[in-house]
Design a protein around this motif. Structure first.
Motif, PDB file in Angstrom:
ATOM      1  N   ALA A  38       0.827  -1.206   0.000  1.00 18.56           N
ATOM      2  CA  ALA A  38       0.000   0.000   0.000  1.00 18.56           C
ATOM      3  C   ALA A  38       0.862   1.257   0.000  1.00 18.56           C
ATOM      4  CB  ALA A  38      -0.935  -0.004   1.194  1.00 18.56           C
ATOM      5  N   GLN A  39       1.932   1.256   0.791  1.00 19.00           N
ATOM      6  CA  GLN A  39       2.813   2.415   0.845  1.00 19.00           C
ATOM      7  C   GLN A  39       3.524   2.632  -0.489  1.00 19.00           C
ATOM      8  OE1 GLN A  39       3.315   4.745   3.203  1.00 19.00           O
ATOM      9  NE2 GLN A  39       1.717   3.824   4.461  1.00 19.00           N
ATOM     10  N   ALA A  40       3.999   1.536  -1.085  1.00 19.22           N
ATOM     11  CA  ALA A  40       4.710   1.653  -2.355  1.00 19.22           C
ATOM     12  C   ALA A  40       3.804   2.190  -3.460  1.00 19.22           C
ATOM     13  CB  ALA A  40       5.294   0.298  -2.761  1.00 19.22           C
ATOM     14  N   ARG A  41       2.554   1.755  -3.466  1.00 21.08           N
ATOM     15  CA  ARG A  41       1.650   2.152  -4.547  1.00 21.08           C
ATOM     16  C   ARG A  41       1.134   3.579  -4.392  1.00 21.08           C
ATOM     17  NH1 ARG A  41       1.264  -2.042  -7.706  1.00 21.08           N
ATOM     18  NH2 ARG A  41       1.507  -4.145  -6.839  1.00 21.08           N
ATOM     19  N   LYS A  42       1.468   4.212  -3.273  1.00 22.04           N
ATOM     20  CA  LYS A  42       1.141   5.633  -3.142  1.00 22.04           C
ATOM     21  C   LYS A  42       2.035   6.492  -4.034  1.00 22.04           C
ATOM     22  CE  LYS A  42      -0.606   5.485   1.623  1.00 22.04           C
ATOM     23  NZ  LYS A  42      -0.384   5.952   3.022  1.00 22.04           N
ATOM     24  N   LYS A  43       3.172   5.925  -4.460  1.00 24.74           N
ATOM     25  CA  LYS A  43       4.061   6.655  -5.353  1.00 24.74           C
ATOM     26  C   LYS A  43       3.510   6.577  -6.774  1.00 24.74           C
ATOM     27  CE  LYS A  43       6.319   6.375  -1.548  1.00 24.74           C
ATOM     28  NZ  LYS A  43       6.161   7.426  -0.535  1.00 24.74           N
ATOM     29  N   ARG A  44       3.417   7.706  -7.445  1.00 25.39           N
ATOM     30  CA  ARG A  44       2.728   7.745  -8.739  1.00 25.39           C
ATOM     31  C   ARG A  44       3.535   7.116  -9.871  1.00 25.39           C
ATOM     32  NH1 ARG A  44       0.904  13.713  -9.864  1.00 25.39           N
ATOM     33  NH2 ARG A  44       2.997  14.114  -9.081  1.00 25.39           N
ATOM     34  N   ARG A  45       4.838   7.284  -9.833  1.00 27.48           N
ATOM     35  CA  ARG A  45       5.670   6.816 -10.945  1.00 27.48           C
ATOM     36  C   ARG A  45       6.358   5.498 -10.600  1.00 27.48           C
ATOM     37  NH1 ARG A  45       5.978  12.319 -10.703  1.00 27.48           N
ATOM     38  NH2 ARG A  45       5.500  13.445 -12.634  1.00 27.48           N
ATOM     39  N   LYS A  46       6.594   4.689 -11.626  1.00 30.27           N
ATOM     40  CA  LYS A  46       7.178   3.372 -11.423  1.00 30.27           C
ATOM     41  C   LYS A  46       8.533   3.452 -10.734  1.00 30.27           C
ATOM     42  CE  LYS A  46       5.002   0.972 -15.345  1.00 30.27           C
ATOM     43  NZ  LYS A  46       5.274   0.238 -16.604  1.00 30.27           N
ATOM     44  N   HIS A  47       9.384   4.381 -11.188  1.00 27.90           N
ATOM     45  CA  HIS A  47      10.731   4.427 -10.629  1.00 27.90           C
ATOM     46  C   HIS A  47      10.701   4.848  -9.156  1.00 27.90           C
ATOM     47  CE1 HIS A  47      10.132   8.575 -12.230  1.00 27.90           C
ATOM     48  NE2 HIS A  47      10.801   8.931 -11.159  1.00 27.90           N
ATOM     49  N   ASN A  48       9.723   5.669  -8.773  1.00 34.56           N
ATOM     50  CA  ASN A  48       9.619   6.048  -7.358  1.00 34.56           C
ATOM     51  C   ASN A  48       9.116   4.883  -6.503  1.00 34.56           C
ATOM     52  OD1 ASN A  48      10.599   8.656  -7.524  1.00 34.56           O
ATOM     53  ND2 ASN A  48       8.601   9.539  -8.011  1.00 34.56           N
ATOM     54  N   ARG A  49       8.169   4.101  -7.047  1.00 35.94           N
ATOM     55  CA  ARG A  49       7.699   2.922  -6.314  1.00 35.94           C
ATOM     56  C   ARG A  49       8.829   1.928  -6.120  1.00 35.94           C
ATOM     57  NH1 ARG A  49       3.110   3.548  -9.746  1.00 35.94           N
ATOM     58  NH2 ARG A  49       3.710   1.774 -11.047  1.00 35.94           N
ATOM     59  N   LEU A  50       9.594   1.729  -7.197  1.00 36.57           N
ATOM     60  CA  LEU A  50      10.690   0.761  -7.123  1.00 36.57           C
ATOM     61  C   LEU A  50      11.801   1.251  -6.205  1.00 36.57           C
ATOM     62  CD1 LEU A  50      11.867  -1.881  -8.073  1.00 36.57           C
ATOM     63  CD2 LEU A  50      12.700  -0.731 -10.146  1.00 36.57           C
ATOM     64  N   GLY A  51      12.146   2.531  -6.314  1.00 32.60           N
ATOM     65  CA  GLY A  51      13.201   3.076  -5.466  1.00 32.60           C
ATOM     66  C   GLY A  51      12.817   3.046  -4.000  1.00 32.60           C
ATOM     67  N   TRP A  52      11.557   3.374  -3.703  1.00 32.47           N
ATOM     68  CA  TRP A  52      11.103   3.348  -2.313  1.00 32.47           C
ATOM     69  C   TRP A  52      11.192   1.937  -1.758  1.00 32.47           C
ATOM     70  CZ3 TRP A  52       7.480   0.661   0.434  1.00 32.47           C
ATOM     71  CH2 TRP A  52       7.180   1.136   1.715  1.00 32.47           C
ATOM     72  N   THR A  53      10.771   0.949  -2.542  1.00 31.95           N
ATOM     73  CA  THR A  53      10.784  -0.442  -2.086  1.00 31.95           C
ATOM     74  C   THR A  53      12.207  -0.921  -1.820  1.00 31.95           C
ATOM     75  OG1 THR A  53       8.761  -0.903  -3.354  1.00 31.95           O
ATOM     76  CG2 THR A  53      10.101  -2.796  -2.685  1.00 31.95           C
TER      77      THR A  53
END
Length: 368
Positions: A38-53
């Motif tokens: 849920a936290q990761a999918r709050k990031k709008r862009r793919k690279h931000n979701r991946l980087g956060w994870t």
């Protein structure tokens, strides 16, 4: 983990990926549960979701953030991308590499959790002092203190619990998850506040604190990973009165990394060492005369930080509880424009000296 026993090469390798994580380690540290997804999918862009994870798993495995958040094995990126349904893991190259990124990823809740544990660490000294000065029968006359002490003791046992050999140190998130199995965040915060309220801290120069301080120094190896996170992850800020303490905190990594720390590693901060800390830091009979006791100095700085944080001379940017209260003040240019209206509405004089004198008289009347 005490780094004075490490070679230069071992110290360099600590807090970094020295090999690809095993499949078991990937599952343990980088697997996204429902909350993580849920936290990761709050990031709008793919690279931000991946980087956060990737950062989320890195701090869980290593116990710290990396200077370069993308300095991770490719298997880590691939594992994270697969969970997020990202076909092209190379998009992580677009992930923002600004220094502010890792701070922002903490979030307000994580910062508050870290500082709650720090508050527990430092406030435990009050409980120790009360135990030395009072017997069990006397403590029984303070049911509120007894309840608070019991909760703090349960949490403190978890904070000090060692990790199996070879495993990374617990992150703040893991530590708080374990803490909440015995005490809720709210009850822990209330317990710390109760102890502080009922047992005001002794003065900085009170040598009666020497026993507690020496005992805390003995725990350095256990709490060191958390100390490292405190010095490198929390987005600190300071008012003028807290500037020197914050500078000393930011210089701690140099002291921690030194093979044999000496006076040259704390130059400019000697004036912060007072009371029983001077003996513990500067006069350890087991060390050379020019050497300093690393654990004692680290906790000396942390004690000063705690005091400054309570006064908000030092604060955490973006925190809920520990933020700078001065940011809530009206801007100077707006105050000039609105001053008369505000003072009239509150019935206050333009000269604060008059109002303060009235309050002083009120206090005098109350205590005479």
């Amino acid at each position: 983990m005490a780094v004075e026993y490490l070679s230069d090469e071992q110290a360099r390798r600590y807090g970094a990926f020295v090999a690809d994580p095993t499949p078991e380690e990937l599952e343990r540290f980088f697997f996204l549960d429902k909350q993580g997804q849920a936290q990761a999918r709050k990031k709008r862009r793919k690279h931000n979701r991946l980087g956060w994870t990737v950062q989320w798993g890195t701090v869980r495995m290593l116990g710290t953030f990396l200077a370069d958040p993308l300095d991770v094995p490719q298997v880590v990126v691939d594992f994270a991308a697969e969970q997020l349904g990202i076909d092209d893991p190379s998009c992580i190259k677009q992930y923002a590499e600004r220094s502010e990124t890792r701070v922002r990823q903490l979030g307000r809740s994580s910062v508050d959790d870290a500082l709650l544990l720090f508050d527990l660490l430092m406030s435990t000294k009050l409980l120790s002092g009360a135990t030395r000065a009072s017997n069990k029968e006397k403590l029984k006359t303070f049911p509120k203190l007894k309840t608070a002490a019991s909760r703090m003791a349960a949490v403190w046992a978890i904070v000090l619990a060692g990790r199996p050999e070879g495993q990374a140190s617990a992150s703040v998130a893991e530590m708080m998850a374990a803490v909440e199995t015995v005490v809720s965040r709210q009850d822990l915060a209330a317990a710390v506040e109760s102890v502080r309220e009922l047992l005001p801290p002794p003065g900085a120069d009170d040598d009666g604190d020497a026993e507690w301080r020496a005992a805390l120094v003995d725990r350095y190896a256990t709490v060191w990973p958390f100390v490292e996170m405190l010095t490198s992850v929390i987005p600190w800020g300071a008012a003028e009165a807290g500037g020197e303490v914050l500078s000393a905190l930011r210089a701690l990594p140099k002291v921690i990394a030194a093979r044999k720390p000496g006076l040259e590693h704390i130059r400019g901060f000697e004036g912060l060492i007072s009371g029983s800390w001077r003996r513990l830091v500067l006069a350890n009979p087991k060390l050379e005369p020019s050497a300093i006791d690393r654990p004692a100095y680290v906790f000396c700085v942390l004690e000063l930080l705690h005091d400054a944080l309570r006064r908000r001379d030092v604060y955490a940017v973006g925190s809920g509880k520990w933020a700078d209260p001065r940011v809530q003040l009206i801007e100077a240019r707006l105050w000039v424009r609105e001053r008369d209206t505000v003072l009239t509405a509150l019935g206050l004089p333009a000269d604060p000296a008059e109002h303060l004198a009235d309050l002083g008289d009120l206090l005098d009347d109350a205590f005479t």
